[in-house]
Scaffold this motif. Structure first.
Motif, PDB file in Angstrom:
ATOM      1  N   ASP A 137      43.574  39.973  38.870  1.00 36.10           N
ATOM      2  CA  ASP A 137      44.537  40.954  39.384  1.00 36.10           C
ATOM      3  C   ASP A 137      44.905  40.706  40.844  1.00 36.10           C
ATOM      4  O   ASP A 137      45.953  41.174  41.312  1.00 36.10           O
ATOM      5  N   PHE A 139      52.716  42.084  45.053  1.00 36.25           N
ATOM      6  CA  PHE A 139      53.421  43.362  45.008  1.00 36.25           C
ATOM      7  C   PHE A 139      53.464  43.997  46.399  1.00 36.25           C
ATOM      8  O   PHE A 139      54.493  44.543  46.808  1.00 36.25           O
ATOM      9  N   LYS A 182      51.786  48.855  34.217  1.00 35.67           N
ATOM     10  CA  LYS A 182      51.888  47.558  34.888  1.00 35.67           C
ATOM     11  C   LYS A 182      50.638  47.343  35.742  1.00 35.67           C
ATOM     12  O   LYS A 182      50.378  48.115  36.668  1.00 35.67           O
ATOM     13  N   ARG A 183      49.874  46.280  35.446  1.00 38.78           N
ATOM     14  CA  ARG A 183      48.598  46.087  36.129  1.00 38.78           C
ATOM     15  C   ARG A 183      48.763  45.858  37.633  1.00 38.78           C
ATOM     16  O   ARG A 183      47.959  46.341  38.432  1.00 38.78           O
ATOM     17  N   SER A 184      49.780  45.111  38.039  1.00 37.44           N
ATOM     18  CA  SER A 184      49.967  44.861  39.464  1.00 37.44           C
ATOM     19  C   SER A 184      50.258  46.156  40.212  1.00 37.44           C
ATOM     20  O   SER A 184      49.779  46.364  41.326  1.00 37.44           O
ATOM     21  N   GLY A 201      48.496  39.166  41.851  1.00 37.30           N
ATOM     22  CA  GLY A 201      49.603  40.058  41.510  1.00 37.30           C
ATOM     23  C   GLY A 201      49.713  41.248  42.440  1.00 37.30           C
ATOM     24  O   GLY A 201      50.812  41.625  42.865  1.00 37.30           O
ATOM     25  N   VAL A 202      48.572  41.860  42.776  1.00 39.75           N
ATOM     26  CA  VAL A 202      48.574  43.018  43.667  1.00 39.75           C
ATOM     27  C   VAL A 202      49.009  42.611  45.071  1.00 39.75           C
ATOM     28  O   VAL A 202      49.785  43.313  45.730  1.00 39.75           O
TER      29      VAL A 202
END
Length: 255
Positions: free
Chosen positions: A164, A171, A99-101, A167-168
């Motif tokens: 990205d 999160f 999962k990239r996040s 999303g990060v």
């Protein structure tokens, strides 16, 4: 050998961390993705076990208990739920799920959180011999977190891009809110009246967080606002760095 913020031992420890990271990255550079992945996961598993042994050591360390005003260890105040040590679990999950996040969170927040802990250590760590068992545990676990997190990028599992960043950041907000809820539950039930994981309840004497608190003295909000801003800036810088590196690689191939 006394370790304290910004003294010789502190910088030597950071230099050792950098050297180990570089050597490990170079040694695994030509290995398969599976070998790379399970090496990082193996480091995290070892770190989790090391963390448990280290925390047990604290529970029988009379000097540490006296310094922190405890007669016996309250294990609910020692759970691996801080910005740094929660990544011992999140890094393996991110590598297995891809999962990239989550990968982005681990790559950015784990080393930043661990470095913050090393730079502003809690009572009983800074100002004492580096070879005390509690210091071997404290500094050792955080160094392994930094190494495993940075290797996510150096071994090719995650390269930050501008896409990205949202999303990060999201999160981080969601996880911080969840930990804030855990803190409130631990306090409300009396299991740990001093619960302050992620420092969402207050700065807890950490100078840089005290500065944030002086501007926005509201639980969770003060950290969420500044945390997201700092993370966003850091991710932007990293994305620029990796984007420039990618362009350089393409230029060399073209030549």
């Amino acid at each position: 050998m006394i370790i304290d913020t910004f003294n010789g031992v502190y910088f030597a420890l950071l230099a050792l961390t950098a050297v180990i990271t570089v050597v490990l990255s170079l040694a695994l550079r030509n290995k398969s993705e599976t070998v790379k992945k399970w090496t990082i996961i193996g480091i995290c598993i070892f770190d989790i076990l090391f963390f448990c042994v280290y925390k047990y050591g604290l529970s029988v360390d009379k000097e540490y208990l006296e310094l922190t005003g405890q007669q016996t260890m309250n294990w609910f105040s020692e759970l691996p739920l801080h910005l740094c040590n929660i990544n011992m679990f999140l890094i393996p999950i991110s590598l297995l799920t891809k999962k990239r996040s989550l990968l982005g969170f681990c790559f950015t927040v784990a080393p930043l959180g661990a470095l913050l802990a090393l730079t502003f250590p809690s009572v009983g760590f800074g100002g004492y011999d580096i070879f005390l068992f509690r210091n071997i545990g404290f500094y050792g676990t955080h160094i392994l977190i930094i190494i495993s997190a940075i290797c996510i990028a150096t071994l090719g599992f995650f390269r930050p891009t501008f896409k990205d960043i949202p999303g990060v950041m999201l999160f981080l907000l969601v996880l911080s809110a969840a930990i804030f809820g855990v803190n409130n539950i631990l306090i409300a039930t009396g299991l740990c009246e001093q619960a302050n994981y992620f420092y969402t309840m207050g700065p807890d004497g950490i100078s840089i967080l005290e500065m944030f608190w002086s501007i926005i003295p509201v639980k969770f909000v003060y950290l969420a606002v500044f945390g997201v801003v700092i993370l966003g800036i850091y991710l932007l810088v990293m994305a620029l760095f990796f984007n420039l590196g990618k362009k350089q690689e393409k230029a060399e191939i073209t030549e």
